[in-house]
Write a protein that holds these residues in place. Structure first.
Motif, PDB file in Angstrom:
ATOM      1  N   ALA A   1      -4.180  -4.545   9.669  1.00 47.90           N
ATOM      2  CA  ALA A   1      -3.532  -3.233   9.558  1.00 47.90           C
ATOM      3  C   ALA A   1      -3.827  -2.603   8.204  1.00 47.90           C
ATOM      4  CB  ALA A   1      -2.015  -3.379   9.748  1.00 47.90           C
ATOM      5  N   LYS A   2      -3.615  -1.281   8.122  1.00 48.20           N
ATOM      6  CA  LYS A   2      -3.822  -0.556   6.861  1.00 48.20           C
ATOM      7  C   LYS A   2      -2.523  -0.449   6.062  1.00 48.20           C
ATOM      8  CE  LYS A   2      -8.059   0.560   8.046  1.00 48.20           C
ATOM      9  NZ  LYS A   2      -8.396   1.915   8.473  1.00 48.20           N
ATOM     10  N   PHE A   3      -1.389  -0.724   6.746  1.00 48.29           N
ATOM     11  CA  PHE A   3      -0.083  -0.654   6.083  1.00 48.29           C
ATOM     12  C   PHE A   3       0.830  -1.713   6.681  1.00 48.29           C
ATOM     13  CE2 PHE A   3       4.338   0.844   6.244  1.00 48.29           C
ATOM     14  CZ  PHE A   3       4.604   1.014   4.883  1.00 48.29           C
ATOM     15  N   PHE A   4       1.584  -2.377   5.805  1.00 55.33           N
ATOM     16  CA  PHE A   4       2.529  -3.379   6.287  1.00 55.33           C
ATOM     17  C   PHE A   4       3.623  -3.543   5.253  1.00 55.33           C
ATOM     18  CE2 PHE A   4       3.991  -7.820   6.871  1.00 55.33           C
ATOM     19  CZ  PHE A   4       4.407  -7.738   8.197  1.00 55.33           C
TER      20      PHE A   4
ATOM     21  N   ILE B   1      13.039 -10.308  -1.566  1.00 54.95           N
ATOM     22  CA  ILE B   1      12.078  -9.387  -2.179  1.00 54.95           C
ATOM     23  C   ILE B   1      11.400  -8.594  -1.071  1.00 54.95           C
ATOM     24  CG2 ILE B   1      10.050  -9.149  -3.667  1.00 54.95           C
ATOM     25  CD1 ILE B   1      10.681 -11.849  -4.878  1.00 54.95           C
ATOM     26  N   THR B   2      11.441  -7.281  -1.198  1.00 58.45           N
ATOM     27  CA  THR B   2      10.779  -6.400  -0.232  1.00 58.45           C
ATOM     28  C   THR B   2       9.454  -5.918  -0.815  1.00 58.45           C
ATOM     29  OG1 THR B   2      12.880  -5.640   0.705  1.00 58.45           O
ATOM     30  CG2 THR B   2      10.958  -4.241   1.074  1.00 58.45           C
ATOM     31  N   GLY B   3       8.436  -5.936  -0.010  1.00 58.77           N
ATOM     32  CA  GLY B   3       7.130  -5.513  -0.510  1.00 58.77           C
ATOM     33  C   GLY B   3       6.283  -4.878   0.582  1.00 58.77           C
ATOM     34  N   LEU B   4       5.222  -4.241   0.170  1.00 56.86           N
ATOM     35  CA  LEU B   4       4.310  -3.606   1.119  1.00 56.86           C
ATOM     36  C   LEU B   4       2.921  -3.509   0.513  1.00 56.86           C
ATOM     37  CD1 LEU B   4       3.612  -0.397   0.151  1.00 56.86           C
ATOM     38  CD2 LEU B   4       6.012  -0.136   0.756  1.00 56.86           C
ATOM     39  N   PHE B   5       1.950  -3.287   1.370  1.00 58.47           N
ATOM     40  CA  PHE B   5       0.607  -2.930   0.925  1.00 58.47           C
ATOM     41  C   PHE B   5       0.159  -1.740   1.745  1.00 58.47           C
ATOM     42  CE2 PHE B   5      -0.707  -5.350   4.659  1.00 58.47           C
ATOM     43  CZ  PHE B   5      -1.756  -4.583   5.144  1.00 58.47           C
ATOM     44  N   GLN B   6      -0.744  -0.992   1.202  1.00 64.73           N
ATOM     45  CA  GLN B   6      -1.383   0.078   1.950  1.00 64.73           C
ATOM     46  C   GLN B   6      -2.834   0.201   1.511  1.00 64.73           C
ATOM     47  OE1 GLN B   6       0.389   4.033   1.874  1.00 64.73           O
ATOM     48  NE2 GLN B   6      -0.606   4.508   3.801  1.00 64.73           N
ATOM     49  N   CYS B   7      -3.717   0.365   2.499  1.00 68.10           N
ATOM     50  CA  CYS B   7      -5.132   0.606   2.222  1.00 68.10           C
ATOM     51  C   CYS B   7      -5.453   2.067   2.500  1.00 68.10           C
ATOM     52  CB  CYS B   7      -6.025  -0.275   3.098  1.00 68.10           C
ATOM     53  SG  CYS B   7      -5.976  -2.020   2.637  1.00 68.10           S
TER      54      CYS B   7
ATOM     55  N   CYS C   1      -6.597   0.501  -2.365  1.00 67.11           N
ATOM     56  CA  CYS C   1      -5.364  -0.068  -1.827  1.00 67.11           C
ATOM     57  C   CYS C   1      -4.345  -0.263  -2.938  1.00 67.11           C
ATOM     58  CB  CYS C   1      -5.649  -1.409  -1.143  1.00 67.11           C
ATOM     59  SG  CYS C   1      -6.199  -2.720  -2.279  1.00 67.11           S
ATOM     60  N   TYR C   2      -3.108  -0.506  -2.548  1.00 66.67           N
ATOM     61  CA  TYR C   2      -2.099  -0.854  -3.548  1.00 66.67           C
ATOM     62  C   TYR C   2      -1.082  -1.807  -2.944  1.00 66.67           C
ATOM     63  CZ  TYR C   2       1.227   2.560  -1.481  1.00 66.67           C
ATOM     64  OH  TYR C   2       2.056   3.258  -0.653  1.00 66.67           O
ATOM     65  N   ILE C   3      -0.363  -2.476  -3.825  1.00 68.15           N
ATOM     66  CA  ILE C   3       0.698  -3.386  -3.423  1.00 68.15           C
ATOM     67  C   ILE C   3       1.937  -3.039  -4.229  1.00 68.15           C
ATOM     68  CG2 ILE C   3       0.350  -5.257  -5.102  1.00 68.15           C
ATOM     69  CD1 ILE C   3       0.526  -7.225  -2.718  1.00 68.15           C
TER      70      ILE C   3
ATOM     71  N   ASP D   1     -15.937   1.830  -6.862  1.00 70.93           N
ATOM     72  CA  ASP D   1     -15.646   0.628  -6.105  1.00 70.93           C
ATOM     73  C   ASP D   1     -14.180   0.647  -5.687  1.00 70.93           C
ATOM     74  OD1 ASP D   1     -15.434  -1.877  -5.062  1.00 70.93           O
ATOM     75  OD2 ASP D   1     -15.688  -2.949  -6.963  1.00 70.93           O
ATOM     76  N   TYR D   2     -13.915   0.358  -4.402  1.00 71.65           N
ATOM     77  CA  TYR D   2     -12.537   0.445  -3.913  1.00 71.65           C
ATOM     78  C   TYR D   2     -11.624  -0.631  -4.515  1.00 71.65           C
ATOM     79  CZ  TYR D   2     -14.084  -3.167  -0.567  1.00 71.65           C
ATOM     80  OH  TYR D   2     -14.586  -4.304  -0.002  1.00 71.65           O
ATOM     81  N   THR D   3     -12.196  -1.633  -5.211  1.00 68.15           N
ATOM     82  CA  THR D   3     -11.359  -2.656  -5.855  1.00 68.15           C
ATOM     83  C   THR D   3     -11.165  -2.372  -7.350  1.00 68.15           C
ATOM     84  OG1 THR D   3     -13.272  -4.101  -6.277  1.00 68.15           O
ATOM     85  CG2 THR D   3     -12.085  -4.428  -4.212  1.00 68.15           C
ATOM     86  N   SER D   4     -11.595  -1.205  -7.813  1.00 67.77           N
ATOM     87  CA  SER D   4     -11.398  -0.845  -9.224  1.00 67.77           C
ATOM     88  C   SER D   4      -9.925  -0.520  -9.476  1.00 67.77           C
ATOM     89  CB  SER D   4     -12.252   0.372  -9.595  1.00 67.77           C
ATOM     90  OG  SER D   4     -13.620   0.092  -9.440  1.00 67.77           O
TER      91      SER D   4
END
Length: 305
Positions: free
Chosen positions: A79-82, A93-99, A136-138, A40-43
């Protein structure tokens, strides 16, 4: 010894083959087992939490972090990245996510939307945190947090099964070479299969193609050393990650995680089950007819006597 019961209604004992016919008939109605689906991609894969919590007497950090999370989640449907910054000055605070590159926008949003709650639950209000799910990750860092090298290894896992001496390592290394070239030409995301070895590689969205290739090459070298002849492995560096799996019986057909692809994949699976049942049923009916003809022959012989 268990004795077979006798049926006297028809005037002759029930033959063991009649019981076998029933067993085989129901066995044919079982659908053909399908290949196991991908995780599962949310694991949760891993978490990385800074040891230092931020001091927040005025609530400025909490507000900035909450705004950051809100912005990241909202962008994940597009988007897949931001990457962005929330707050100002020392409280920024600087942050990002990527799928993962093969997730649809809706699956990316579904994945990322789980990360703020997980981050708070797993790390609390630390000055930096990274939570990696399968899809994904954050990541966020408070202003002034010490930067680390993009090549630094954050997490690894290697399969417990080893396949040394089977030619696996040669096939895996060839697939690694294809991955190294493919992830650069694929602009940060690439999957490939080579002689029963499945590979996936991805770089952080703001990494250039050349640096991405270098990062994946470093991850590959880590995998070769850290995992050896393990049947599978995952290597996560700060700016990229790779995963590989060896399937001795051939790489199973994988479905994309996109909603539309999942739908079509589900349809294919349902069709597969239906065909299995129809074919199994047809074979079963045919077998029962043989059984009935066999029983009729026995009855005729009995009448002749």
């Amino acid at each position: 010894m268990i004795h077979q019961p006798h049926n006297t209604q028809m005037g002759f004992p029930t033959k063991p083959m009649s019981f076998l016919c029933v067993l085989v008939f129901f066995a044919h109605l079982e659908p053909i087992p399908l290949a196991e689906s991908a995780p599962d991609y949310t694991s949760l894969v891993y978490k990385g939490c800074a040891k230092q919590a931020f001091s927040d007497p005025t609530g400025m950090y909490s507000q900035a972090l909450s705004a950051l999370f809100g912005s990241l989640v909202s962008q994940s449907s597009k988007a897949k990245f931001f990457k962005t910054t929330s707050g100002s000055g020392q409280t920024s605070i600087t942050g990002l996510f990527q799928c993962r590159g093969d997730l649809s926008n809706s699956d990316c949003y579904n994945c990322v939307s789980k990360l703020p709650v997980l981050s708070d639950k797993l790390c609390g209000k630390t000055v930096a945190a990274r939570v990696q799910l399968f899809g994904c990750y954050i990541l966020y860092e408070v202003s002034g947090f010490t930067q680390i090298s993009g090549m630094e290894m954050l997490y690894k896992t290697c399969g417990a099964t080893n396949v040394a001496g089977s030619g696996f390592e040669e096939r895996r290394d060839t697939a690694f070479s294809v991955l190294e070239n493919g992830v650069a030409s694929g602009h940060g995301f690439y999957t490939t299969s080579y002689q029963s070895v499945y590979m996936l590689g991805q770089c952080e969205g703001d990494v250039g193609d050349s640096d991405c290739g270098d990062c994946v090459k470093s991850a590959v070298q880590r995998a070769q050393v850290e995992c050896g002849s393990s049947i599978s492995g995952q290597i996560y560096l700060h700016k990229c990650f790779i995963s590989y799996s060896y399937y001795p019986n051939g790489v199973p057909r994988r479905s994309s995680s996109s909603s539309s692809s999942s739908s079509s994949s589900g349809t294919r699976q349902n069709i597969g089950k239906t065909v299995a049942i129809i074919l199994g049923g047809a074979a079963g009916v045919g077998f029962v007819l043989i059984c009935l003809l066999f029983a009729r022959g026995l009855m005729k012989k009995h009448d002749d006597f």
